[in-house]
Scaffold this active site. Structure first.
Site, short mmCIF file in Angstrom:
data_model
loop_
_atom_site.label_atom_id
_atom_site.label_comp_id
_atom_site.label_asym_id
_atom_site.label_seq_id
_atom_site.Cartn_x
_atom_site.Cartn_y
_atom_site.Cartn_z
N GLU A 213 0.86 -1.19 0.00
CA GLU A 213 0.00 0.00 0.00
C GLU A 213 0.89 1.24 0.00
O GLU A 213 1.81 1.34 0.80
CB GLU A 213 -0.89 0.04 1.24
CG GLU A 213 -1.30 -1.34 1.71
CD GLU A 213 -2.71 -1.42 2.19
OE1 GLU A 213 -3.49 -0.50 1.90
OE2 GLU A 213 -3.04 -2.41 2.85
N GLU A 352 -11.76 -1.13 11.06
CA GLU A 352 -11.93 -2.53 10.63
C GLU A 352 -10.85 -3.38 11.28
O GLU A 352 -9.67 -3.05 11.25
CB GLU A 352 -11.80 -2.61 9.11
CG GLU A 352 -11.80 -4.04 8.60
CD GLU A 352 -11.36 -4.16 7.14
OE1 GLU A 352 -11.59 -3.23 6.35
OE2 GLU A 352 -10.77 -5.21 6.82
N ARG A 403 -4.10 -4.42 14.54
CA ARG A 403 -5.32 -3.61 14.63
C ARG A 403 -6.05 -3.89 15.95
O ARG A 403 -6.52 -2.98 16.62
CB ARG A 403 -6.27 -3.93 13.48
CG ARG A 403 -5.77 -3.48 12.12
CD ARG A 403 -6.38 -2.16 11.71
NE ARG A 403 -5.86 -1.77 10.40
CZ ARG A 403 -6.55 -1.87 9.28
NH1 ARG A 403 -7.80 -2.33 9.29
NH2 ARG A 403 -6.01 -1.50 8.14
O1 4AD Z 1 -9.52 -7.27 4.92
P1 4AD Z 1 -8.38 -8.09 4.45
O2 4AD Z 1 -7.65 -7.59 3.26
O3 4AD Z 1 -8.96 -9.55 4.19
C1 4AD Z 1 -8.24 -10.67 3.85
O4 4AD Z 1 -7.03 -10.74 3.80
C2 4AD Z 1 -9.08 -11.88 3.65
N1 4AD Z 1 -8.30 -12.98 3.00
C3 4AD Z 1 -9.58 -12.35 4.98
C4 4AD Z 1 -10.53 -13.49 4.85
O5 4AD Z 1 -10.30 -14.52 5.45
N2 4AD Z 1 -11.57 -13.31 4.11
O6 4AD Z 1 -7.35 -8.28 5.64
C5 4AD Z 1 -7.77 -8.86 6.85
C6 4AD Z 1 -7.43 -7.95 8.03
C7 4AD Z 1 -8.07 -6.56 7.99
O7 4AD Z 1 -9.37 -6.57 8.50
C8 4AD Z 1 -7.11 -5.76 8.84
O8 4AD Z 1 -7.37 -5.96 10.22
C9 4AD Z 1 -5.79 -6.39 8.54
O9 4AD Z 1 -6.04 -7.69 8.04
N3 4AD Z 1 -5.06 -5.62 7.53
C10 4AD Z 1 -4.06 -4.78 7.80
N4 4AD Z 1 -3.47 -4.43 8.96
C11 4AD Z 1 -2.46 -3.54 8.92
N5 4AD Z 1 -2.01 -2.98 7.78
C12 4AD Z 1 -2.55 -3.30 6.57
N6 4AD Z 1 -2.08 -2.78 5.46
C13 4AD Z 1 -3.63 -4.24 6.56
N7 4AD Z 1 -4.40 -4.79 5.58
C14 4AD Z 1 -5.25 -5.62 6.19
MG MG Z 2 -11.03 -6.05 4.71
#
Ligand code: 4AD
Ligand code: MG
Length: 429
Positions: A213, A352, A403
């Protein structure tokens, strides 16, 4: 002589011998006797140095603060120290001398700026309040692990160097893998699902996830710790129950293990009640429209909109039934209403913490979903293959450990709960 931690010193040990190891936090020289404030990972204690016991007293009191020492001495109850306990030294060994000046003070009343702290993280972590953060994070994860293990999940480890994107093509870190291109994995999603086809039934993984990101925010890292589960013969409702109870168990463990220290630092933790409220994406739109905002169906909520919704739900709650357009290809459409999906996010106020869903298990629907998302299914052969020979219905989630830690400790920046954060500008230390 056995080493004991400062935390474990008791009045009942009066007159007994003890060995304590740690850092010199402070030196106070009086005319004859001198005092050291010794700090270990559990607290501080006053050590009294008397010339009749310690012939090299001037040398000892001359070493720099933060030098590492080992003290053997007598535990004494009626000491002048505030805690009512001190240690009268019989011998002091300097194990390693610290340089001077310190790049970061440990006891300075005014905190250094965050960059200086992170550049000198080894010193920053010697501060009790910073150290406590990582004890809490460890307890939190232990509570979640215990809960999952007691619900028949097994812990697995899947590759972090991968050939295909999981969460969409953007935000991928490329790596040169000999003569091929590879990526750092964004999520263990695809591998968890393959394990469900492998008949393992309930799996969880705690590991790094990488997201390229570009934006620097207080809640994004480029490498974070993902706590992921996947469960067979289950749907999104089963996975949500597992999630709220896992979070509850994690926080319970934090309270059980750290409450005294947390209270000492003015943090009052409450174990949340379950079930958490559930509201649909469409309900959120209604809430926003009542506030006079117009929201287009099918888009992610903006941070401002989430703030507005968070005002109504300041604690843990789920937003369910997200539109297909904002969820990845593996997300199961809601039967009879396929504009939306059997998906959810766990939120805390505006933040989130987790995304999850029931997954597509029918290979034909999966290939259709790939094409709807503009993705080429042939790049995912290894994954789709696992759906063609007996894939159970399944569901799961991915929780950002940092988080959750940040939320329960009410800290303003995700870097506070990350030992060595990776962000747009930082890869050292
Ligand atoms: O919402 P995300 O992208 O979902 C998945 O990775 C799916 N595969 C999960 C699933 O089983 N469906 O990422 C999951 C979580 C987010 O809600 C957030 O808490 C954390 O990972 N997250 C981050 N935390 C810190 N920095 C970032 N750049 C993050 N991106 C996601
Ligand atoms: Mg998400």
């Amino acid at each position: 002589m056995e080493r004991i931690y400062i935390r474990d010193l008791r009045h009942s040990m009066d007159n007994s011998e003890a060995e304590l190891n740690g850092w010199i936090q402070e030196v106070r020289k009086l005319k004859k006797i001198s005092f050291l404030i010794l700090r270990d990972s559990t607290g501080t204690v006053q050590v009294t140095l008397k010339p009749e016991n310690i012939p090299d007293i001037d040398f000892i009191t001359g070493v720099n603060r933060e030098s590492v020492i080992s003290v053997r001495g007598t535990v004494t109850k009626e000491g002048v120290a505030k805690s009512g306990i001190e240690v009268v030294a019989k011998s002091v060994k300097i194990l390693n001398q610290a340089g001077t000046p310190l790049p970061l003070g440990i006891t300075d009343p005014v905190e250094a700026d965050f960059d200086t702290r992170l550049n000198n993280r080894f010193l920053d972590l010697r501060k009790p309040d910073k150290h406590l953060i990582f004890r809490v994070e460890s307890s939190l994860l232990w509570g979640i692990r215990k809960f999952l293990m007691s619900n028949d999940f097994i812990e697995v480890h899947t590759p972090k160097i991968v050939a295909a994107a999981t969460e969409g093509g953007a935000d991928l870190f490329r790596v040169q893998y000999f003569e091929k291109n590879a990526y750092l994995n964004q999520s263990p999603q695809l591998y968890k699902e393959i394990l469900i086809s492998g008949g393992i039934d309930r799996v969880f993984e705690v590991g790094p996830a990488f997201r390229a990101e570009e934006h620097n925010t207080v809640r994004h890292l480029n490498e974070f710790t993902s706590v992921d589960i996947e469960m067979a013969f289950s749907d999104h409702n089963d996975a949500m129950k597992m999630l709220e109870n896992a979070v509850r168990s994690g926080i319970q463990e934090v309270v059980d293990k750290n409450n005294e220290s947390l209270e000492l630092h003015g943090i009052h933790l409450k174990v949340p009640d379950v079930p958490f409220p559930r509201i649909t994406y469409r309900d959120c739109i209604s809430i926003l429209e009542k506030e006079g905002q117009s929201v287009a169906f099918g888009e992610d909520f903006t941070p401002e909109q989430l703030r507005e919704i968070g005002k109504k739900f300041p604690d843990f709650y789920f937003i369910t039934e997200w539109p297909s357009s904002v969820r990845p290809f593996y997300t199961m459409p809601k039967p009879g209403d396929d504009e939306v999906t059997n998906s959810y996010d766990l939120q805390f106020g505006e933040k989130e913490i987790t995304s999850g869903a029931q997954r597509v298990h029918d290979p034909e629907l999966l290939e259709k979903r790939f094409r709807q998302k503009g993705l080429d299914p042939s790049a995912f052969e290894f994954y789709i293959k696992a759906f063609k020979y007996g894939m159970p219905p399944h569901a799961g989630w991915g929780l950002g450990l940092e988080r959750l830690s940040m939320i329960i400790l009410n800290l303003p920046n995700i870097r506070e709960v990350t030992l060595f954060p990776r962000d747009r500008t930082r890869i050292v230390p």
